[in-house]
Design a protein around this motif. Sequence first.
Motif, short mmCIF file in Angstrom:
data_model
loop_
_atom_site.label_atom_id
_atom_site.label_comp_id
_atom_site.label_asym_id
_atom_site.label_seq_id
_atom_site.Cartn_x
_atom_site.Cartn_y
_atom_site.Cartn_z
N ARG A 10 81.16 32.21 -8.95
CA ARG A 10 82.17 32.92 -9.75
C ARG A 10 83.45 33.04 -8.94
O ARG A 10 83.40 33.12 -7.71
N CYS A 11 84.59 33.11 -9.64
CA CYS A 11 85.86 33.31 -8.94
C CYS A 11 85.95 34.76 -8.45
O CYS A 11 85.40 35.66 -9.09
N CYS A 14 86.25 38.14 -10.87
CA CYS A 14 85.71 37.87 -12.21
C CYS A 14 84.99 39.10 -12.75
O CYS A 14 84.17 39.72 -12.06
N CYS A 45 80.55 30.32 -17.90
CA CYS A 45 80.56 31.09 -16.64
C CYS A 45 79.63 32.29 -16.78
O CYS A 45 78.77 32.54 -15.93
N ASN A 115 86.17 37.11 -22.51
CA ASN A 115 87.37 36.91 -21.69
C ASN A 115 88.47 36.17 -22.47
O ASN A 115 89.44 35.70 -21.89
N ALA A 119 86.15 29.66 -20.46
CA ALA A 119 86.51 29.64 -19.04
C ALA A 119 85.87 28.50 -18.25
O ALA A 119 86.53 27.84 -17.46
N GLN A 192 86.36 41.36 -20.93
CA GLN A 192 86.09 40.86 -19.58
C GLN A 192 87.33 40.23 -18.94
O GLN A 192 88.02 39.44 -19.57
N CYS A 194 89.27 37.68 -16.51
CA CYS A 194 89.08 36.31 -16.01
C CYS A 194 90.38 35.96 -15.30
O CYS A 194 91.29 35.40 -15.91
N PRO A 195 90.49 36.34 -14.01
CA PRO A 195 91.77 36.14 -13.33
C PRO A 195 92.20 34.68 -13.26
O PRO A 195 93.39 34.39 -13.12
N SER A 196 91.26 33.76 -13.39
CA SER A 196 91.64 32.35 -13.27
C SER A 196 92.36 31.81 -14.50
O SER A 196 93.24 30.97 -14.39
N TRP A 197 91.97 32.29 -15.71
CA TRP A 197 92.54 31.70 -16.92
C TRP A 197 93.17 32.69 -17.87
O TRP A 197 94.04 32.32 -18.65
#
Length: 200
Positions: A10-11, A14, A45, A115, A119, A192, A194-197
Amino acid sequence: MRTNLNKIQRCPGCGDFLIHLALKQALAELKIPAHQTVVVTGIGCSSKMSQYMDNYGAETLHGRGIPFATGVKLANPELTVVSVSGDGDTYGIGVGHMIHAARRNIPFVHITCDNQNYALTTGQASSTTPIGAKTKSTPEGNELPPMHPVNLVESAGCQFVKSVSDKDIKGLKETIKEAILFPGFAHINVQQSCPSWKRW
Ligand SMILES: Cc1ncc(C[n+]2csc(CCOP(=O)(O)OP(=O)(O)O)c2C)c(N)n1
Ligand code: SF4
């Protein structure tokens, strides 16, 4: 549960970490033994969660965790069955299964890790992406109105539908406990991070 696992994929930051923790704490506080618990997931994810729990689990197909969980519960009603998957899995490809689970009212819990994007496949727009959000598949901004999952599941007949933020970890844990004890199908939509996307 995977026995050869040495890393959680996981990032950093997350929200799935928080949902995972809340679920583990809820099961521990209800004193439900691992051998009587099955966590079923789809693909994504969030759906990797079944690999990271200490109980029985199955990572199934994208959008198909709910029918698998239904089968597990019907085969052995003594088991505590918790299904977990993303918004793409639950409200996109698997939405038909969600609606019929709400209608059938078979007692298991479904947690959607919402999210607002797909993802695992690097951030495409999903059924809950807000209007205007720029994603991999909507570079000019999403034009489609988002689905309202709580209303959808309620209107399909589900009598336990809650929406909770992953940041409210205590509230989420208590909601999961209530859902497990509820004598019918229970659905929790978790907002949720999801800092990546998810950058909206
Ligand atoms: C039938 C099928 N279609 C597409 C895919 C590719 N796929 C894998 S994960 C995923 C998106 C998952 O998004 P979501 O369910 O929202 O979960 P998240 O990764 O955001 O937790 C997709 C489209 C697949 N594995 N199977
Ligand atoms: S891409 Fe998003 S949902 Fe997937 S692990 Fe990273 S932060 Fe979590």
